[in-house]
Scaffold this motif. Structure first.
Motif, PDB file in Angstrom:
ATOM      1  N   UNK A 120       0.831  -1.186   0.000  1.00 22.08           N
ATOM      2  CA  UNK A 120       0.000   0.000   0.000  1.00 22.08           C
ATOM      3  C   UNK A 120       0.862   1.231   0.000  1.00 22.08           C
ATOM      4  N   UNK A 121       0.255   2.359  -0.361  1.00 20.18           N
ATOM      5  CA  UNK A 121       1.012   3.596  -0.479  1.00 20.18           C
ATOM      6  C   UNK A 121       1.128   4.332   0.852  1.00 20.18           C
ATOM      7  N   UNK A 122       0.255   4.015   1.801  1.00 15.05           N
ATOM      8  CA  UNK A 122       0.263   4.731   3.070  1.00 15.05           C
ATOM      9  C   UNK A 122       0.738   3.841   4.205  1.00 15.05           C
ATOM     10  N   UNK A 123       1.250   4.486   5.241  1.00 17.17           N
ATOM     11  CA  UNK A 123       1.661   3.757   6.433  1.00 17.17           C
ATOM     12  C   UNK A 123       0.448   3.133   7.123  1.00 17.17           C
ATOM     13  N   UNK A 124       0.725   2.112   7.921  1.00 17.56           N
ATOM     14  CA  UNK A 124      -0.341   1.419   8.649  1.00 17.56           C
ATOM     15  C   UNK A 124       0.013   1.319  10.130  1.00 17.56           C
ATOM     16  N   UNK A 125      -1.011   1.028  10.907  1.00 14.82           N
ATOM     17  CA  UNK A 125      -0.834   0.630  12.292  1.00 14.82           C
ATOM     18  C   UNK A 125      -1.906  -0.407  12.610  1.00 14.82           C
ATOM     19  N   UNK A 126      -1.934  -0.889  13.822  1.00 12.79           N
ATOM     20  CA  UNK A 126      -2.964  -1.836  14.243  1.00 12.79           C
ATOM     21  C   UNK A 126      -4.294  -1.108  14.405  1.00 12.79           C
ATOM     22  N   UNK A 127      -5.378  -1.782  14.068  1.00 13.50           N
ATOM     23  CA  UNK A 127      -6.702  -1.163  14.203  1.00 13.50           C
ATOM     24  C   UNK A 127      -7.119  -1.043  15.663  1.00 13.50           C
ATOM     25  N   UNK A 128      -6.593  -1.899  16.520  1.00 11.88           N
ATOM     26  CA  UNK A 128      -6.854  -1.792  17.963  1.00 11.88           C
ATOM     27  C   UNK A 128      -5.748  -2.538  18.695  1.00 11.88           C
ATOM     28  N   UNK A 129      -5.738  -2.411  20.015  1.00 16.26           N
ATOM     29  CA  UNK A 129      -4.647  -3.022  20.775  1.00 16.26           C
ATOM     30  C   UNK A 129      -4.800  -4.531  20.854  1.00 16.26           C
ATOM     31  N   UNK A 130      -3.672  -5.194  21.104  1.00 18.20           N
ATOM     32  CA  UNK A 130      -3.619  -6.655  21.205  1.00 18.20           C
ATOM     33  C   UNK A 130      -2.911  -7.020  22.506  1.00 18.20           C
ATOM     34  N   UNK A 131      -3.499  -7.901  23.303  1.00 20.78           N
ATOM     35  CA  UNK A 131      -2.875  -8.371  24.537  1.00 20.78           C
ATOM     36  C   UNK A 131      -2.586  -9.869  24.418  1.00 20.78           C
ATOM     37  N   UNK A 132      -1.351 -10.259  24.743  1.00 20.55           N
ATOM     38  CA  UNK A 132      -0.946 -11.657  24.662  1.00 20.55           C
ATOM     39  C   UNK A 132      -0.102 -12.013  25.881  1.00 20.55           C
ATOM     40  N   UNK A 133      -0.158 -13.269  26.278  1.00 24.13           N
ATOM     41  CA  UNK A 133       0.692 -13.761  27.361  1.00 24.13           C
ATOM     42  C   UNK A 133       1.397 -15.026  26.905  1.00 24.13           C
ATOM     43  N   UNK A 134       2.523 -15.304  27.540  1.00 24.01           N
ATOM     44  CA  UNK A 134       3.276 -16.500  27.194  1.00 24.01           C
ATOM     45  C   UNK A 134       4.465 -16.655  28.124  1.00 24.01           C
ATOM     46  N   UNK A 135       5.481 -17.367  27.618  1.00 23.33           N
ATOM     47  CA  UNK A 135       6.671 -17.671  28.395  1.00 23.33           C
ATOM     48  C   UNK A 135       7.912 -17.327  27.594  1.00 23.33           C
ATOM     49  N   UNK A 136       8.924 -16.812  28.250  1.00 29.13           N
ATOM     50  CA  UNK A 136      10.194 -16.560  27.586  1.00 29.13           C
ATOM     51  C   UNK A 136      10.939 -17.867  27.371  1.00 29.13           C
ATOM     52  N   UNK A 137      11.378 -18.142  26.135  1.00 29.68           N
ATOM     53  CA  UNK A 137      12.010 -19.433  25.841  1.00 29.68           C
ATOM     54  C   UNK A 137      13.348 -19.579  26.560  1.00 29.68           C
TER      55      UNK A 137
ATOM     56  N   UNK B 242       3.474   0.251  19.142  1.00 35.07           N
ATOM     57  CA  UNK B 242       4.183   0.328  20.416  1.00 35.07           C
ATOM     58  C   UNK B 242       3.932  -0.986  21.145  1.00 35.07           C
ATOM     59  N   UNK B 243       5.011  -1.661  21.514  1.00 32.74           N
ATOM     60  CA  UNK B 243       4.922  -2.984  22.129  1.00 32.74           C
ATOM     61  C   UNK B 243       5.310  -2.881  23.595  1.00 32.74           C
TER      62      UNK B 243
ATOM     63  N   UNK C 296       1.456  -6.056  25.319  1.00 35.09           N
ATOM     64  CA  UNK C 296       0.318  -5.361  24.719  1.00 35.09           C
ATOM     65  C   UNK C 296       0.848  -4.581  23.522  1.00 35.09           C
ATOM     66  N   UNK C 297       0.259  -4.811  22.370  1.00 33.43           N
ATOM     67  CA  UNK C 297       0.616  -4.080  21.158  1.00 33.43           C
ATOM     68  C   UNK C 297      -0.410  -2.975  20.958  1.00 33.43           C
ATOM     69  N   UNK C 298       0.082  -1.742  20.915  1.00 33.18           N
ATOM     70  CA  UNK C 298      -0.795  -0.590  20.768  1.00 33.18           C
ATOM     71  C   UNK C 298      -0.670   0.018  19.369  1.00 33.18           C
ATOM     72  N   UNK C 299      -1.768   0.550  18.840  1.00 32.87           N
ATOM     73  CA  UNK C 299      -1.660   1.351  17.607  1.00 32.87           C
ATOM     74  C   UNK C 299      -0.742   2.546  17.865  1.00 32.87           C
ATOM     75  N   UNK C 300      -0.081   3.026  16.817  1.00 31.80           N
ATOM     76  CA  UNK C 300       0.833   4.164  16.964  1.00 31.80           C
ATOM     77  C   UNK C 300       0.698   5.082  15.767  1.00 31.80           C
ATOM     78  N   UNK C 301       1.096   6.335  15.951  1.00 31.94           N
ATOM     79  CA  UNK C 301       0.997   7.345  14.901  1.00 31.94           C
ATOM     80  C   UNK C 301       2.011   7.106  13.786  1.00 31.94           C
ATOM     81  N   UNK C 302       1.807   7.796  12.676  1.00 31.18           N
ATOM     82  CA  UNK C 302       2.736   7.747  11.549  1.00 31.18           C
ATOM     83  C   UNK C 302       4.152   8.071  12.006  1.00 31.18           C
ATOM     84  N   UNK C 303       5.107   7.408  11.407  1.00 35.45           N
ATOM     85  CA  UNK C 303       6.543   7.644  11.642  1.00 35.45           C
ATOM     86  C   UNK C 303       7.004   7.291  13.048  1.00 35.45           C
ATOM     87  N   UNK C 304       6.159   6.591  13.817  1.00 39.92           N
ATOM     88  CA  UNK C 304       6.602   6.069  15.114  1.00 39.92           C
ATOM     89  C   UNK C 304       7.536   4.892  14.907  1.00 39.92           C
TER      90      UNK C 304
END
Length: 316
Positions: free
Chosen positions: A6-23, A99-100, A32-40
């Motif tokens: 696509x010609x324009x930058x993107x971000x997430x449409x909404x936040x994402x929360x995940x849990x797990x274990x460090x290998x 933003x993660x 938590x993955x948050x949407x962020x502004x252009x050029x972030x």
């Protein structure tokens, strides 16, 4: 351009929360993955629930470790490890800005691949921003030899990966994958490929404080020249597909989607990092270019023609 997103930058449409274990740490992790502004760009926020949170950009300048995984650090003791699978999912699906937030020093391993991250991103979708997408265009070939490993970035009208591995173990042997990377090919060909390791190395890794969270749920284990996991492999060549997945994640540290071809032989995180460092050390080897923004008058059917656009090589 092949694999045009696509010609324009993107971000997430909404936040994402995940849990797990460090290998490696074996510690529980929440992100938590948050949407962020252009050029972030893609940025990690190391949070302990206080005001002393630290931001670290997903950028090759902040790589502090490449042993078994890629580690980013701020130079003052703050770091985040095993970033490659999450970054591969974000870059592979065309997410430019996010933003993660993470409450541990290691991104969760999930099932050893990028599949859960891809599913989560697909569940919320992407939002298009107003700013033009900015690409890192490779202008000339840059190569690195490191022991028996070889890697190079070269000009290409799209993003291409050519990865080859050669292991003494017969269960792996010599494997190669060669493909254009776009959201569709990343989902199908790479996202489900899991990390792997040899049972003979387990005690040495544990003694070094590594692989403490590794299990058959998140790692393809190889012992006595066979795969230990009851379910077997997801692909006959899952090993090289995972190496290619790692390469996509490590190359995301270029800071922008790449217009170029990456080729590696017998490499890994160290080689991927060295090639990026060699690229940025040569100012004549790359430039930043904005994607052309189509006018509103262009018919939808004509947008496919943009796939053939060659970007101008003016440095910005």
């Amino acid at each position: 351009m092949r694999g045009f997103i696509g010609a324009r930058q993107t971000t997430l449409a909404s936040e994402i929360a995940l849990t797990g274990t460090g290998v490696h740490s074996g510690a529980p992790v929440s992100i938590i993955l948050y949407p962020a502004d252009s050029d972030t760009g893609l940025r990690f926020l190391l949070s302990n629930g206080d005001a002393d949170s630290t931001e670290i950009a997903a950028d090759q300048r902040w790589v502090t470790g490449v042993t078994l995984c890629t580690v980013l650090g701020d130079g003052n003791g703050a770091s985040v490890a095993t970033v490659e699978h999450l970054l591969a999912a974000l870059r592979g699906l065309g997410v430019d800005n996010a933003l993660i937030e993470i409450d541990s020093a290691e991104v969760p391993i999930m099932d050893g691949s990028a599949a859960r991250f891809v599913e989560a991103i697909d569940e919320v979708g992407l939002a298009e921003l107003d700013a033009p997408r900015r690409y890192l265009k490779i202008l000339k070939t840059v190569s690195v030899e490191d022991g028996g490993a070889y890697g190079e970035l070269s000009p290409y009208n799209g993003f291409h990966i050519d990865v080859e591995i050669d292991f003494v173990a017969n269960v792996i042997g010599q494997q190669r994958i060669d493909l254009d990377i776009n959201p569709g090919s990343f989902r199908r060909e790479l996202s489900r490929a899991r990390t792997f390791g040899f049972m003979k190395d387990v005690e040495r890794l544990w003694a070094a404080g590594l692989a403490l969270g590794a299990s058959l749920d998140n790692t393809v284990a190889i012992g006595d020249d066979r795969v230990i996991n009851r379910e077997g492999l997801r692909f006959p060549d899952e090993f090289v597909r995972h190496k290619a997945l790692d390469a996509v994640g490590d190359l995301a540290l270029a800071g922008a989607p790449i217009l170029g071809a990456y080729k590696s032989s017998c490499g890994g995180h160290r080689l991927n990092s060295l090639v990026l460092k060699a690229l940025f050390a040569d100012e004549d080897a790359w430039t930043l270019v904005d994607a052309p923004r189509p006018s509103r008058e262009i018919r939808h059917a004509e947008l496919s023609h943009l796939a053939a656009v060659n970007f101008a090589a003016e440095r910005s």
